[in-house]
Design a protein around this motif. Structure first.
Motif, PDB file in Angstrom:
ATOM      1  N   PRO A  57       0.744  -1.251  -0.071  1.00  0.00           N
ATOM      2  CA  PRO A  57      -0.057   0.030   0.120  1.00  0.00           C
ATOM      3  C   PRO A  57       0.779   1.269   0.068  1.00  0.00           C
ATOM      4  O   PRO A  57       0.511   2.281  -0.722  1.00  0.00           O
ATOM      5  CB  PRO A  57      -0.764  -0.041   1.329  1.00  0.00           C
ATOM      6  N   THR A  60       2.601   1.658  -3.381  1.00  0.00           N
ATOM      7  CA  THR A  60       1.291   2.255  -4.490  1.00  0.00           C
ATOM      8  C   THR A  60       1.138   3.465  -4.250  1.00  0.00           C
ATOM      9  O   THR A  60       1.006   4.341  -5.293  1.00  0.00           O
ATOM     10  CB  THR A  60       0.276   1.381  -4.189  1.00  0.00           C
ATOM     11  N   MET A  61       0.797   3.967  -2.939  1.00  0.00           N
ATOM     12  CA  MET A  61       0.499   5.374  -2.481  1.00  0.00           C
ATOM     13  C   MET A  61       1.498   6.161  -3.422  1.00  0.00           C
ATOM     14  O   MET A  61       1.435   7.321  -4.041  1.00  0.00           O
ATOM     15  CB  MET A  61       0.274   5.618  -1.266  1.00  0.00           C
ATOM     16  N   ALA A 135      -6.657  10.089  -5.108  1.00  0.00           N
ATOM     17  CA  ALA A 135      -6.510   8.544  -5.269  1.00  0.00           C
ATOM     18  C   ALA A 135      -5.278   8.123  -4.180  1.00  0.00           C
ATOM     19  O   ALA A 135      -5.290   6.955  -3.534  1.00  0.00           O
ATOM     20  CB  ALA A 135      -6.064   7.870  -6.609  1.00  0.00           C
ATOM     21  N   THR A 138      -6.424   8.465  -0.714  1.00  0.00           N
ATOM     22  CA  THR A 138      -7.267   7.083  -0.435  1.00  0.00           C
ATOM     23  C   THR A 138      -6.566   5.893  -0.348  1.00  0.00           C
ATOM     24  O   THR A 138      -6.880   5.066   0.462  1.00  0.00           O
ATOM     25  CB  THR A 138      -8.379   6.897  -1.645  1.00  0.00           C
ATOM     26  N   LEU A 139      -5.387   5.563  -0.907  1.00  0.00           N
ATOM     27  CA  LEU A 139      -4.523   4.553  -0.829  1.00  0.00           C
ATOM     28  C   LEU A 139      -3.503   4.567   0.437  1.00  0.00           C
ATOM     29  O   LEU A 139      -3.001   3.652   0.663  1.00  0.00           O
ATOM     30  CB  LEU A 139      -3.741   4.241  -2.078  1.00  0.00           C
TER      31      LEU A 139
END
Length: 326
Positions: A57, A60-61, A135, A138-139
């Motif tokens: 996570p 990805t963020m 996004a 959110t991540l």
């Protein structure tokens, strides 16, 4: 960086055929100037170790935040070009009287894009950037309020830098460039770690000094165009000697920030020593620009200083994360 301008007086239609439209949009978004995007390497190095704690996570963020950063900055510089074209400063700074500047780097001046196309590009990239940053939030493993406020403020202010409120036309250009670097370091770090770090703040300021220190040399070269349109950069407001003193003080302040951080324990004791190669190259930049009088070469040296500084900041974070240096 290319060094071949279009001939003086080349018709706009001929200029427009000089290169592919996608290349012109890439130039409008300054995609070749990737130095703003190196901030993510500083953040990655700060959160990577120990590797066992670095999860998908967070990775990805960081990727999504970087993509959003690219689009927001493309929007910012595109709007800057629109304003520079409208007020005539870019036409003067990239005109036939300034052969050191490549006119194709300014698609509106070169005639490879229209103003409507440039504005459309700016607003589309701004929207994509906003969606990507939303996004990323959110991540994110963490969402500290201060990080969210910084991200939101940076998005709004970036679009007003040279357009709308025209912040850079009211004496805040130099401060904004440093603030931009700070947010691009501390905000994604906050999303990854959920906490504030004084050491990362110092690194953010040093990162912001990169764009600042090639920006002030650009302003020195563009002083006549900026004065003509009332853009109050320091170079445009003070004498040539005063501008040299100002940039010399900025160069010294960059070193002193690392020195004070090391002396007070905000940074490891060895941090100021690690950054000495960047300090030496920064000194060379000043000598090139204001002793030898070659401002544009000094500007190019500024990119080298920034990239070296980023490499040293990455090394510092990896040393801290690995526990290899006390």
């Amino acid at each position: 960086m290319a060094h071949h301008d279009l001939p003086a007086g080349l018709p706009r239609a001929a200029a427009g055929r000089a290169e592919h439209r996608l290349r012109s949009f890439a130039r409008l978004g300054k995609l070749d100037v990737y130095d703003y995007y190196l901030s993510i390497l500083v953040v990655l190095a700060a959160v990577l170790l120990p590797v066992a704690r670095f999860d998908r996570p967070t990775a990805t963020m960081l990727v999504v935040f970087l993509l959003g950063q690219v689009f927001v900055i493309m929007a910012m510089v595109a709007l800057d070009d629109v304003t520079g074209f409208r007020d005539g400063s870019d036409t003067q700074n990239y005109g036939p009287d300034n052969p050191l500047r490549n006119k194709l780097r300014k698609p509106l001046v070169a005639g490879t894009l229209t103003e409507r196309e440039a504005l459309g590009f700016a607003w589309v990239t701004a929207l994509i950037g906003a969606l990507l940053w939303a996004a990323a939030v959110t991540l994110a493993p963490h969402r500290p309020t201060w990080a969210l406020v910084l991200i939101g403020a940076l998005f709004v202010v970036s679009l007003q830098y040279s357009y709308g409120l025209k912040i850079s036309y009211h004496g805040f250009q130099e401060a904004f460039l440093v603030a931009l670097g700070v947010v691009l370091v501390v905000a994604p770090y906050g999303l990854a770690e959920g906490r504030f770090s004084g050491f990362l703040l110092v690194q953010g300021v040093l990162f912001g000094f990169g764009p600042l220190m090639f920006g002030v040399y650009s302003n020195t070269n563009d002083v006549e165009g900026d004065r003509a349109v009332g853009r109050p950069t320091v170079a445009a407001l003070v004498s040539e000697r005063g501008n040299a003193v100002f940039i010399g003080c900025l160069s010294a302040a960059e070193f002193l920030l690392g020195a004070v951080a090391s002396a007070t324990g905000i940074a490891p004791w060895w941090f100021v020593l690690l950054m000495l190669p960047a300090t030496a190259l920064r000194t060379k930049q000043f000598v090139t620009g204001f002793v030898r009088g070659d401002i544009m070469r000094a500007r190019r040296t500024g990119f080298r200083v920034h990239r070296l500084s980023v490499a040293l900041l990455v090394a510092a974070n990896l040393l801290v994360g690995s526990g290899a240096a006390g």
